[in-house]
Design an enzyme around this catalytic site. Sequence first.
Site, PDB file in Angstrom:
ATOM      1  N   CYS A 110       0.817  -1.227   0.000  1.00  0.00           N
ATOM      2  CA  CYS A 110       0.000   0.000   0.000  1.00  0.00           C
ATOM      3  C   CYS A 110       0.845   1.269   0.000  1.00  0.00           C
ATOM      4  O   CYS A 110       0.357   2.352  -0.320  1.00  0.00           O
ATOM      5  CB  CYS A 110      -0.951  -0.004   1.193  1.00  0.00           C
ATOM      6  N   ASN A 132     -10.010   0.165  -0.537  1.00  0.00           N
ATOM      7  CA  ASN A 132      -8.544   0.250  -0.453  1.00  0.00           C
ATOM      8  C   ASN A 132      -7.968  -0.340  -1.735  1.00  0.00           C
ATOM      9  O   ASN A 132      -8.013  -1.558  -1.932  1.00  0.00           O
ATOM     10  CB  ASN A 132      -8.061  -0.513   0.779  1.00  0.00           C
ATOM     11  N   HIS A 159      -3.030   7.555   1.917  1.00  0.00           N
ATOM     12  CA  HIS A 159      -3.459   6.253   1.405  1.00  0.00           C
ATOM     13  C   HIS A 159      -4.855   5.965   1.956  1.00  0.00           C
ATOM     14  O   HIS A 159      -5.125   6.201   3.131  1.00  0.00           O
ATOM     15  CB  HIS A 159      -2.467   5.170   1.839  1.00  0.00           C
TER      16      HIS A 159
HETATM   17  N1  ACO Z   1     -18.667  -8.038   8.459  1.00  0.00           N
HETATM   18  C1  ACO Z   1     -19.258  -8.264   9.640  1.00  0.00           C
HETATM   19  N2  ACO Z   1     -18.567  -8.586  10.743  1.00  0.00           N
HETATM   20  C2  ACO Z   1     -17.249  -8.680  10.609  1.00  0.00           C
HETATM   21  C3  ACO Z   1     -16.568  -8.473   9.413  1.00  0.00           C
HETATM   22  C4  ACO Z   1     -17.345  -8.143   8.290  1.00  0.00           C
HETATM   23  N3  ACO Z   1     -16.815  -7.916   7.082  1.00  0.00           N
HETATM   24  N4  ACO Z   1     -15.256  -8.636   9.599  1.00  0.00           N
HETATM   25  C5  ACO Z   1     -15.092  -8.932  10.912  1.00  0.00           C
HETATM   26  N5  ACO Z   1     -16.287  -8.970  11.524  1.00  0.00           N
HETATM   27  C6  ACO Z   1     -16.593  -9.242  12.918  1.00  0.00           C
HETATM   28  C7  ACO Z   1     -15.492 -10.006  13.581  1.00  0.00           C
HETATM   29  O1  ACO Z   1     -15.632 -11.395  13.339  1.00  0.00           O
HETATM   30  C8  ACO Z   1     -15.728  -9.654  15.033  1.00  0.00           C
HETATM   31  O2  ACO Z   1     -16.781 -10.450  15.516  1.00  0.00           O
HETATM   32  P1  ACO Z   1     -16.706 -11.047  17.014  1.00  0.00           P
HETATM   33  O3  ACO Z   1     -16.672  -9.840  17.903  1.00  0.00           O
HETATM   34  O4  ACO Z   1     -17.943 -11.840  17.101  1.00  0.00           O
HETATM   35  O5  ACO Z   1     -15.446 -11.848  17.044  1.00  0.00           O
HETATM   36  C9  ACO Z   1     -16.241  -8.216  14.954  1.00  0.00           C
HETATM   37  O6  ACO Z   1     -16.672  -8.011  13.610  1.00  0.00           O
HETATM   38  C10 ACO Z   1     -15.199  -7.189  15.295  1.00  0.00           C
HETATM   39  O7  ACO Z   1     -14.014  -7.502  14.573  1.00  0.00           O
HETATM   40  P2  ACO Z   1     -12.716  -6.668  14.730  1.00  0.00           P
HETATM   41  O8  ACO Z   1     -11.631  -7.294  13.936  1.00  0.00           O
HETATM   42  O9  ACO Z   1     -12.508  -6.401  16.191  1.00  0.00           O
HETATM   43  O10 ACO Z   1     -13.182  -5.318  14.052  1.00  0.00           O
HETATM   44  P3  ACO Z   1     -12.406  -3.975  14.021  1.00  0.00           P
HETATM   45  O11 ACO Z   1     -13.212  -2.923  14.642  1.00  0.00           O
HETATM   46  O12 ACO Z   1     -10.981  -4.132  14.444  1.00  0.00           O
HETATM   47  O13 ACO Z   1     -12.413  -3.674  12.464  1.00  0.00           O
HETATM   48  C11 ACO Z   1     -10.963  -3.750  10.571  1.00  0.00           C
HETATM   49  C12 ACO Z   1     -11.778  -4.564  11.562  1.00  0.00           C
HETATM   50  C13 ACO Z   1     -11.923  -2.876   9.776  1.00  0.00           C
HETATM   51  C14 ACO Z   1     -10.229  -4.682   9.614  1.00  0.00           C
HETATM   52  C15 ACO Z   1      -9.971  -2.881  11.345  1.00  0.00           C
HETATM   53  O14 ACO Z   1      -9.226  -3.642  12.227  1.00  0.00           O
HETATM   54  C16 ACO Z   1      -9.071  -2.126  10.467  1.00  0.00           C
HETATM   55  O15 ACO Z   1      -9.478  -1.220   9.781  1.00  0.00           O
HETATM   56  N6  ACO Z   1      -7.760  -2.441  10.486  1.00  0.00           N
HETATM   57  C17 ACO Z   1      -6.815  -1.774   9.669  1.00  0.00           C
HETATM   58  C18 ACO Z   1      -6.503  -2.668   8.592  1.00  0.00           C
HETATM   59  C19 ACO Z   1      -6.473  -2.010   7.268  1.00  0.00           C
HETATM   60  O16 ACO Z   1      -7.104  -1.025   6.978  1.00  0.00           O
HETATM   61  N7  ACO Z   1      -5.741  -2.633   6.422  1.00  0.00           N
HETATM   62  C20 ACO Z   1      -5.650  -2.214   5.097  1.00  0.00           C
HETATM   63  C21 ACO Z   1      -4.409  -2.756   4.542  1.00  0.00           C
HETATM   64  S1  ACO Z   1      -3.048  -2.044   5.295  1.00  0.00           S
HETATM   65  C22 ACO Z   1      -3.050  -0.553   4.828  1.00  0.00           C
HETATM   66  O17 ACO Z   1      -3.469  -0.253   3.752  1.00  0.00           O
HETATM   67  C23 ACO Z   1      -2.634   0.360   5.779  1.00  0.00           C
END
Ligand code: ACO
Length: 329
Positions: A119, A286, A256
Amino acid sequence: MTSTTPRLRSVVRGLGSALPARKVTNDELARKVDTSDEWIVQRTGIRQRYFAGEGETTSTLGAAAARAALADAGLEAADIDLIVLATSTPDYTFPSTATQIQAALGITHGAAFDVQAVCCGFVYAVAVADKFLISGSHRRALVIGAETFSRILDFEDRTTCVLFGDGAGALVLEAQEGTGANADRGVLTTQLRSDGRHRAKLFVDGGPSTTQTTGHLRMEGKEVFRHAVGMVSDVVRGAFEATGLTADDLAWFVPHQANRRIIDASAEKMGIAAEKVVVTVDRHGNTSAASIPLALSVACADGRIQQGDLVMIEAVGGGFTWGSALIRW
Ligand code: ACO
């Protein structure tokens, strides 16, 4: 440190972008995996993304963006002597996708190669092209970010498949004489970092030398999130320290586009006013190395970014890699 020694600068001459024909809404994804529009919008800000269809590849999207950038610059393909393509989703293991874009444009001189920093790839590509141009070795560069992440997503994994999309953007940079001052048009500074100890937090579980497969994207989303804002702050601060400029001098912050929450938290931490932040993650998802030039294209097309504006780009990616560039548009 503000230098006033005359020097070459890499000046923006043109900008272009390309998206696949097929738009995919959150509701469409929710029919395939256990997710919802509400969850995706609330956690990421993403409302839709584009997925490449038959005949659309990283090189076709990259070439389309390059053609648009050349038209915007009023240049011919023959005027380009350097192509630096940022991608993690090449058409083939080799030759480089940059050479395939070069061939599609009908260019048979100069150099073309890929840069791989996930990224953060576009920021790395800008930095690499800038160093070629300011050395005087090359005159005009196409700097392209192009990706087809839909082809490495695991559509059984709802934690990753809802986040990414496909697309491409391209910038034409030209070496021009500057005064060495911050008022010069062009790239004023680039800041690049990496730390490979974080591989397991964001990676693809396949490759030619290991599994002999392409593999799928894997991510510990929470871990990436936890590190992201600190890495952004590091390189944004680095750019300000290198130039003596501040958040108040910025006209536009074009991060980004990974996640709305990371973007908002980073801008707030760096004291960058919300109205200066360009956000396109809602419409593109993304798109990895393509996200910054796609966002720049939107903000130039709608008249926000104007010649002379100070623009900060920054990104964090797998590796980890992270970087920024300050550009006087
Ligand atoms: N739809 C519904 N529920 C979901 C989904 C989905 N697509 N994905 C995960 N869940 C559920 C999980 O299973 C979890 O359920 P549980 O509580 O029963 O176990 C719940 O949602 C919460 O999951 P978390 O992983 O805690 O959710 P979080 O608030 O951390 O959000 C996310 C997840 C959006 C991926 C976040 O961690 C994030 O944005 N991370 C940054 C990663 C990123 O943006 N990467 C991009 C690539 S790197 C870069 O470009 C920088």
